[in-house]
Design a protein around this motif. Structure first.
Motif, short mmCIF file in Angstrom:
data_model
loop_
_atom_site.label_atom_id
_atom_site.label_comp_id
_atom_site.label_asym_id
_atom_site.label_seq_id
_atom_site.Cartn_x
_atom_site.Cartn_y
_atom_site.Cartn_z
N MET A 1 0.84 -1.17 0.00
CA MET A 1 0.00 0.00 0.00
C MET A 1 0.89 1.23 0.00
N SER A 2 0.60 2.15 -0.85
CA SER A 2 1.38 3.37 -0.91
C SER A 2 1.23 4.16 0.38
N GLU A 3 2.33 4.61 0.93
CA GLU A 3 2.29 5.40 2.16
C GLU A 3 1.60 6.73 1.94
N ASN A 4 1.64 7.24 0.71
CA ASN A 4 1.10 8.56 0.41
C ASN A 4 -0.31 8.52 -0.16
N LEU A 5 -0.94 7.36 -0.17
CA LEU A 5 -2.27 7.25 -0.74
C LEU A 5 -3.28 7.96 0.14
N GLY A 6 -4.06 8.82 -0.46
CA GLY A 6 -5.14 9.49 0.25
C GLY A 6 -6.42 9.33 -0.56
N ILE A 7 -7.53 9.62 0.05
CA ILE A 7 -8.82 9.55 -0.64
C ILE A 7 -8.95 10.79 -1.52
N LEU A 8 -9.34 10.60 -2.76
CA LEU A 8 -9.58 11.75 -3.63
C LEU A 8 -10.70 12.60 -3.03
N GLN A 9 -10.53 13.91 -3.07
CA GLN A 9 -11.47 14.84 -2.46
C GLN A 9 -12.91 14.57 -2.91
N ARG A 10 -13.10 14.32 -4.19
CA ARG A 10 -14.46 14.11 -4.70
C ARG A 10 -15.11 12.83 -4.15
N ASP A 11 -14.28 11.89 -3.64
CA ASP A 11 -14.79 10.62 -3.14
C ASP A 11 -14.97 10.57 -1.62
N VAL A 12 -14.53 11.61 -0.91
CA VAL A 12 -14.66 11.63 0.55
C VAL A 12 -16.12 11.42 0.99
N PRO A 13 -17.10 12.06 0.35
CA PRO A 13 -18.50 11.83 0.78
C PRO A 13 -18.95 10.37 0.67
N LEU A 14 -18.29 9.58 -0.15
CA LEU A 14 -18.67 8.17 -0.31
C LEU A 14 -18.31 7.34 0.92
N LEU A 15 -17.47 7.88 1.80
CA LEU A 15 -17.06 7.16 3.01
C LEU A 15 -18.12 7.19 4.11
N ASP A 16 -18.77 8.34 4.27
CA ASP A 16 -19.70 8.44 5.39
C ASP A 16 -21.12 8.87 5.01
N ARG A 17 -21.36 9.10 3.76
CA ARG A 17 -22.71 9.45 3.32
C ARG A 17 -23.20 8.40 2.33
N LEU A 18 -23.89 7.40 2.84
CA LEU A 18 -24.31 6.29 2.00
C LEU A 18 -25.22 6.73 0.84
N PRO A 19 -26.08 7.75 1.01
CA PRO A 19 -26.86 8.20 -0.16
C PRO A 19 -25.97 8.68 -1.32
N ALA A 20 -24.77 9.19 -0.99
CA ALA A 20 -23.85 9.62 -2.04
C ALA A 20 -23.39 8.43 -2.88
N VAL A 21 -23.27 7.26 -2.26
CA VAL A 21 -22.86 6.05 -2.98
C VAL A 21 -23.94 5.66 -3.98
N VAL A 22 -25.20 5.77 -3.56
CA VAL A 22 -26.32 5.39 -4.41
C VAL A 22 -26.54 6.40 -5.53
N SER A 23 -26.35 7.67 -5.26
CA SER A 23 -26.62 8.69 -6.28
C SER A 23 -25.48 8.88 -7.29
N ARG A 24 -24.32 8.33 -7.01
CA ARG A 24 -23.15 8.46 -7.89
C ARG A 24 -23.34 7.64 -9.16
N THR A 25 -22.83 8.13 -10.25
CA THR A 25 -22.75 7.34 -11.48
C THR A 25 -21.49 6.50 -11.38
N TRP A 26 -21.62 5.19 -11.66
CA TRP A 26 -20.50 4.25 -11.58
C TRP A 26 -20.20 3.71 -12.96
N TRP A 27 -18.99 3.17 -13.14
CA TRP A 27 -18.53 2.72 -14.45
C TRP A 27 -17.95 1.32 -14.35
#
Length: 165
Positions: free
Chosen positions: A1-27
């Protein structure tokens, strides 16, 4: 695991806001234009558009699928980390097949820092399918041509050297 890996800013809401996971477009990238039409109990990987494009380029997949999660899906409360010794995409597929949950994980390889999912096809609603056309691998052609020219020059050089003697 990269020591410098962080969560992309746009994906932070996907960690604690479950409705954000459902409303997101996935690929999802696939060699099959109708990948959602077969077994609904098959687990699949979903991610950002960038992650799906990286995967498609690596595997030379022919289609990019834009999907959304059904609103009534159950999402696992935990988020996993992709690491060298733990590939959640494959490790979690068996669990997803049994539970039917949507499971989140942080990418370390494709689009590092983005959140991806493993879920069942039954949890997806298709939106759009894009056919991908890959150009021929010109780099390989150029390398082969350069190698042939170098061989030709070397052979010509040896021929002229042997004639001069």
């Amino acid at each position: 695991m990269s020591e410098n890996l962080g969560i992309l800013q746009r994906d932070v809401p996907l960690l604690d806001r479950l409705p954000a996971v459902v409303s997101r477009t996935w690929w999802h990238s696939s060699a099959d234009s109708a990948f959602l039409e077969d077994s609904n109990q098959t687990p699949v990987h979903l991610g950002s558009r960038e992650a799906a494009m990286e995967r498609a380029q690596t595997t030379k997949s022919g289609y990019l699928h834009e999907v959304r999660l059904l609103s009534e899906v159950s999402i696992c409360p935990d988020t996993y980390l992709e690491a060298e010794h733990f590939d959640p995409g494959h490790t979690l597929m068996a669990a997803v097949a049994v539970t039917g949950l949507v499971v989140r994980y942080v990418n370390n390889s494709e689009n590092p820092g983005s959140i991806s999912l493993v879920t069942l096809k039954a949890n997806l609603e298709p939106h759009q399918i894009y056919q991908l056309k890959w150009p021929p691998d010109r780099c390989v052609d150029v390398v082969e041509r350069e190698t042939q020219l170098s061989s030709l020059k070397i052979n010509q050089k040896h021929s002229s050297t042997s004639r001069a003697k």
